[in-house]
Design a protein around this motif. Sequence first.
Motif, short mmCIF file in Angstrom:
data_model
loop_
_atom_site.label_atom_id
_atom_site.label_comp_id
_atom_site.label_asym_id
_atom_site.label_seq_id
_atom_site.Cartn_x
_atom_site.Cartn_y
_atom_site.Cartn_z
N THR A 69 59.66 51.62 72.31
CA THR A 69 60.20 50.78 71.05
C THR A 69 59.61 51.84 70.03
N LYS A 70 60.20 51.48 68.83
CA LYS A 70 59.87 52.17 67.49
C LYS A 70 58.30 52.49 67.57
N ASP B 207 57.36 55.20 69.78
CA ASP B 207 57.65 56.61 69.46
C ASP B 207 57.07 57.08 68.31
N GLU B 208 56.76 56.23 67.25
CA GLU B 208 55.82 56.67 65.99
C GLU B 208 54.55 57.27 66.69
#
Length: 252
Positions: A211-212, A215-216
């Motif tokens: 998911t974003k 990743d962050e």
Amino acid sequence: MNETDKAWLAALIDGEGSIGIGHQVHLVENQKRSTFFPYISISNLNRPILEKAKELFQSGCITEAKGVYTFITKKQQSIYKVLKDIKPYLIIKKDHANLLLEYLEFNMINFGAPQGETHKEYYIKMRKLNLKRGQKLKLPKFYLQKQTRGLWISKEELERLYLQEELSLREIAQKLNVSKVSVWRALKRFNIKTRPKSKDTRSKSTYRAWTKEEDEFLRNNYTKMTDREIAQALNRTISSVFGRRWVLGLRK
């Protein structure tokens, strides 16, 4: 600290001390920001008494004004440790101590998060506790940062969910409406040992897209944490974390 010292310090704080949460406004990038901090202060005409208090806290400083000496400490770790030790002996300031301990535990769990509405609420509660009879509550203007949702849960409740009910990080996160990262940080903060990997990781045959948010988290922490720690935080395998780092071009 022996029991005599604990009782002595508790009596001193009950009679001559103040337990509170302070508020300051700073300029950050030309914007006003509210900062909240815990403190314990003691005033007395006898400096040696305050020197002993400072020695027991192992932090703080002593100032003098018009013949009155004041000891104050704002160090969270020492305040937390000392309050835990002397709380059974406190009488007048016991409610203050309980509230400040709760505030400090909230800070520990949400370490590094912006200070926002929750900090303001604790500040107001403490101000109300410290009001003198007949005194009206006057609040300063607050300049709060946008606060990300954090996890507030007691150690006992987290142990029940994670160790007794054996819920996964994802299940606990869904139950509490927070991220898995918040749950993982709480486990680390409370020194709760993680379960064997086989109980808490996904099946190898099941693919789960990154998911974003994950990743962050990876971008922000790959230089600070090992792949193993990131894998535990995100409930993934080490090889999955390693592979994703390479896909994102994150080299150590």
